[in-house]
Motif scaffolding. Structure first.
Motif, PDB file in Angstrom:
ATOM      1  N   VAL A 137      23.624  98.718  59.290  1.00 25.75           N
ATOM      2  CA  VAL A 137      24.638  99.742  59.013  1.00 25.75           C
ATOM      3  C   VAL A 137      25.969  99.069  58.646  1.00 25.75           C
ATOM      4  O   VAL A 137      26.537  98.334  59.451  1.00 25.75           O
ATOM      5  CB  VAL A 137      24.828 100.665  60.240  1.00 25.75           C
ATOM      6  CG1 VAL A 137      26.005 101.611  60.037  1.00 25.75           C
ATOM      7  CG2 VAL A 137      23.551 101.465  60.505  1.00 25.75           C
ATOM      8  N   ALA A 138      26.420  99.315  57.420  1.00 26.15           N
ATOM      9  CA  ALA A 138      27.740  98.828  56.998  1.00 26.15           C
ATOM     10  C   ALA A 138      28.769  99.797  57.555  1.00 26.15           C
ATOM     11  O   ALA A 138      28.624 101.009  57.410  1.00 26.15           O
ATOM     12  CB  ALA A 138      27.832  98.793  55.473  1.00 26.15           C
ATOM     13  N   ALA A 139      29.790  99.266  58.226  1.00 28.72           N
ATOM     14  CA  ALA A 139      30.759 100.174  58.847  1.00 28.72           C
ATOM     15  C   ALA A 139      32.144  99.545  58.968  1.00 28.72           C
ATOM     16  O   ALA A 139      32.376  98.711  59.839  1.00 28.72           O
ATOM     17  CB  ALA A 139      30.267 100.602  60.233  1.00 28.72           C
ATOM     18  N   PRO A 140      33.073  99.980  58.105  1.00 30.42           N
ATOM     19  CA  PRO A 140      34.477  99.650  58.318  1.00 30.42           C
ATOM     20  C   PRO A 140      35.054 100.688  59.282  1.00 30.42           C
ATOM     21  O   PRO A 140      34.340 101.596  59.725  1.00 30.42           O
ATOM     22  CB  PRO A 140      35.088  99.817  56.931  1.00 30.42           C
ATOM     23  CG  PRO A 140      34.290 100.926  56.328  1.00 30.42           C
ATOM     24  CD  PRO A 140      32.882 100.802  56.915  1.00 30.42           C
ATOM     25  N   SER A 141      36.316 100.555  59.615  1.00 36.74           N
ATOM     26  CA  SER A 141      36.942 101.548  60.482  1.00 36.74           C
ATOM     27  C   SER A 141      36.958 102.915  59.787  1.00 36.74           C
ATOM     28  O   SER A 141      37.112 103.002  58.568  1.00 36.74           O
ATOM     29  CB  SER A 141      38.352 101.110  60.852  1.00 36.74           C
ATOM     30  OG  SER A 141      39.076 100.763  59.691  1.00 36.74           O
ATOM     31  N   ALA A 142      36.798 103.984  60.584  1.00 37.70           N
ATOM     32  CA  ALA A 142      36.634 105.335  60.035  1.00 37.70           C
ATOM     33  C   ALA A 142      37.984 106.028  59.830  1.00 37.70           C
ATOM     34  O   ALA A 142      38.262 107.069  60.435  1.00 37.70           O
ATOM     35  CB  ALA A 142      35.730 106.157  60.944  1.00 37.70           C
ATOM     36  N   ASN A 143      38.809 105.441  58.959  1.00 42.96           N
ATOM     37  CA  ASN A 143      40.131 106.001  58.659  1.00 42.96           C
ATOM     38  C   ASN A 143      40.386 105.845  57.163  1.00 42.96           C
ATOM     39  O   ASN A 143      39.794 104.970  56.530  1.00 42.96           O
ATOM     40  CB  ASN A 143      41.216 105.232  59.428  1.00 42.96           C
ATOM     41  CG  ASN A 143      41.140 103.734  59.173  1.00 42.96           C
ATOM     42  OD1 ASN A 143      40.141 103.098  59.470  1.00 42.96           O
ATOM     43  ND2 ASN A 143      42.177 103.182  58.589  1.00 42.96           N
ATOM     44  N   PRO A 144      41.275 106.688  56.584  1.00 43.61           N
ATOM     45  CA  PRO A 144      41.669 106.434  55.201  1.00 43.61           C
ATOM     46  C   PRO A 144      42.263 105.027  55.099  1.00 43.61           C
ATOM     47  O   PRO A 144      42.985 104.589  55.994  1.00 43.61           O
ATOM     48  CB  PRO A 144      42.727 107.504  54.928  1.00 43.61           C
ATOM     49  CG  PRO A 144      42.463 108.585  55.931  1.00 43.61           C
ATOM     50  CD  PRO A 144      41.949 107.868  57.148  1.00 43.61           C
ATOM     51  N   SER A 145      41.932 104.311  54.032  1.00 42.92           N
ATOM     52  CA  SER A 145      42.361 102.920  53.862  1.00 42.92           C
ATOM     53  C   SER A 145      43.879 102.782  54.032  1.00 42.92           C
ATOM     54  O   SER A 145      44.639 103.587  53.512  1.00 42.92           O
ATOM     55  CB  SER A 145      41.956 102.458  52.467  1.00 42.92           C
ATOM     56  OG  SER A 145      42.264 101.108  52.297  1.00 42.92           O
ATOM     57  N   GLY A 146      44.270 101.771  54.787  1.00 43.62           N
ATOM     58  CA  GLY A 146      45.694 101.486  54.956  1.00 43.62           C
ATOM     59  C   GLY A 146      46.343 102.220  56.106  1.00 43.62           C
ATOM     60  O   GLY A 146      47.467 101.913  56.486  1.00 43.62           O
ATOM     61  N   ARG A 147      45.651 103.226  56.664  1.00 46.85           N
ATOM     62  CA  ARG A 147      46.248 104.011  57.746  1.00 46.85           C
ATOM     63  C   ARG A 147      45.800 103.479  59.114  1.00 46.85           C
ATOM     64  O   ARG A 147      45.049 102.521  59.188  1.00 46.85           O
ATOM     65  CB  ARG A 147      45.888 105.501  57.597  1.00 46.85           C
ATOM     66  CG  ARG A 147      46.256 106.081  56.243  1.00 46.85           C
ATOM     67  CD  ARG A 147      47.690 105.764  55.825  1.00 46.85           C
ATOM     68  NE  ARG A 147      48.682 106.303  56.730  1.00 46.85           N
ATOM     69  CZ  ARG A 147      49.480 107.325  56.457  1.00 46.85           C
ATOM     70  NH1 ARG A 147      49.420 107.910  55.281  1.00 46.85           N
ATOM     71  NH2 ARG A 147      50.357 107.743  57.347  1.00 46.85           N
ATOM     72  N   ILE A 148      46.263 104.152  60.161  1.00 45.80           N
ATOM     73  CA  ILE A 148      45.998 103.700  61.528  1.00 45.80           C
ATOM     74  C   ILE A 148      44.502 103.858  61.853  1.00 45.80           C
ATOM     75  O   ILE A 148      43.904 104.889  61.541  1.00 45.80           O
ATOM     76  CB  ILE A 148      46.834 104.524  62.527  1.00 45.80           C
ATOM     77  CG1 ILE A 148      48.321 104.455  62.161  1.00 45.80           C
ATOM     78  CG2 ILE A 148      46.605 104.039  63.955  1.00 45.80           C
ATOM     79  CD1 ILE A 148      49.163 105.531  62.840  1.00 45.80           C
ATOM     80  N   SER A 149      43.929 102.851  62.501  1.00 46.59           N
ATOM     81  CA  SER A 149      42.504 102.918  62.847  1.00 46.59           C
ATOM     82  C   SER A 149      42.248 103.968  63.929  1.00 46.59           C
ATOM     83  O   SER A 149      43.111 104.233  64.759  1.00 46.59           O
ATOM     84  CB  SER A 149      42.012 101.553  63.334  1.00 46.59           C
ATOM     85  OG  SER A 149      42.025 100.637  62.276  1.00 46.59           O
TER      86      SER A 149
END
Ligand code: AMP
Ligand code: MG
Length: 315
Positions: A137-149
């Motif tokens: 599972v590929a998973a970056p943080s679940a926030n709009p890019s550049g915003r607070i995690s």
């Protein structure tokens, strides 16, 4: 699209796994922050992560797997990886290793790099989802890019509702900052400070980690200067807040609107960091001042995120 919320139970895990199998996006809690997961072998699914987040395509993703055996299917393993994985997996450590030539992963995951960032998460919900899905599972943080995690399901919903298929609500994340990233292959290098203290990694290695130079091509992707940015201006290392600023305190300081840890505990501060930044971000642009945080242990990751939150915005 309608974003569903699932409970962290067997019914939730199997529905979430089915969505991943169909190429959809599911946000789920890990011990660091909430991740936005997709099938790492499916080009279209991985492309959807970049779309939903507004993330630049050159910023590679971390792949989550259940154990070392699964990791070895995707990267060229070595003795140092073995030592760090035995000491710290499952846990908040990401290893960057050469991609295996026979990899089945989508090239979008690595943004075309010959290396892969991979980790075994410890959170029981993340582990249950990986088991139910039975794939990387590929998973970056679940926030709009550049915003607070996001460290709570509500943060994910606020940023990504209507853009992702589902969220598994597993409560607040325990560590609260993203994983520490270590580059292997030759001398171990600290690519990003995070939820596992540098000192613990150096103790396991029996020697110092090499530090990256800014502008280093291997780490440039994703390590944008402005990141984790609230809408308001952020000023760091403040002992005397200015009139009209709200103080995000650390330790026994007076007049703080919120405090990362009154006791001056860095573990507690890391767990509170994004929660408090999200809360202060509701303040209609009132500038935020932050108390000094010591540059040791988890303080390094906290200061790294705060510096990015305070950095001048790129457009
Ligand atoms: P995020 O998932 O948003 O916490 O970001 C993942 C970070 O991992 C990226 O910003 C990159 O800096 C780093 N990363 C991922 N893959 C690689 C790689 N192959 N080499 C170096 N850094 C990587
Ligand atoms: Mg991120």
């Amino acid at each position: 699209m309608e974003t569903q919320t699932f409970a962290p139970d067997q019914a939730g895990f199997s529905q979430a796994a089915a969505i991943l199998g169909d190429g959809g996006l599911v946000a789920f809690p890990t011990e660091t922050v909430y991740g936005l997961g997709a099938d790492a072998r499916n080009d279209l699914a991985v492309a959807r992560i970049f779309e939903a987040k507004g993330r630049p395509r050159f910023n590679p993703l971390i792949v989550h797997v259940p154990d070392v055996a699964a990791a070895k299917r995707h990267v060229i393993w070595d003795d140092t990886a073995d030592r760090l994985a035995s000491a710290f997996w499952p846990g908040p450590l990401t290893l960057v290793l050469p991609l295996r030539p026979d990899t089945t992963l989508s090239p979008l995951v690595t943004a075309g790099l010959p290396t892969l960032a991979i980790r075994v998460p410890a959170h029981p919900v993340a582990r249950a989802l990986l088991t139910a899905f039975d794939g990387p599972v590929a998973a970056p943080s679940a926030n709009p890019s550049g915003r607070i995690s996001p460290t709570e399901a509500a943060h994910v919903a606020a940023g990504l509702t209507g853009r992702i298929d589902a969220i598994i609500d597993g409560g607040a994340c325990g560590v609260g900052v993203e994983s520490t990233i270590v580059g292997l292959g030759n001398t171990p290098r600290l690519l990003r400070p995070g939820g596992l203290p540098q000192e613990a990694i150096e103790a396991a290695l029996g020697g110092p980690l090499e530090m990256v130079q800014s502008g280093d091509p291997l780490t440039a992707p994703g390590q944008m200067t402005s990141h984790y940015a609230p809408g308001a201006k952020v000023r760091l290392n403040v002992t005397e807040p200015m009139h009209g600023e709200r103080l995000l305190g650390f330790g026994a300081v007076e007049g703080a609107t919120l405090n990362l840890s009154v006791a001056g505990d860095l573990t507690e501060a890391a767990a509170q960091l994004f929660h408090h930044l999200h809360a202060l971000d509701q303040g209609g642009g009132t500038p935020i001042a932050v108390s000094p945080v010591p540059e040791v242990g988890l303080g390094r990751a906290i200061n790294d995120r705060l510096r990015r939150a305070a950095a001048p915005r790129e457009a």
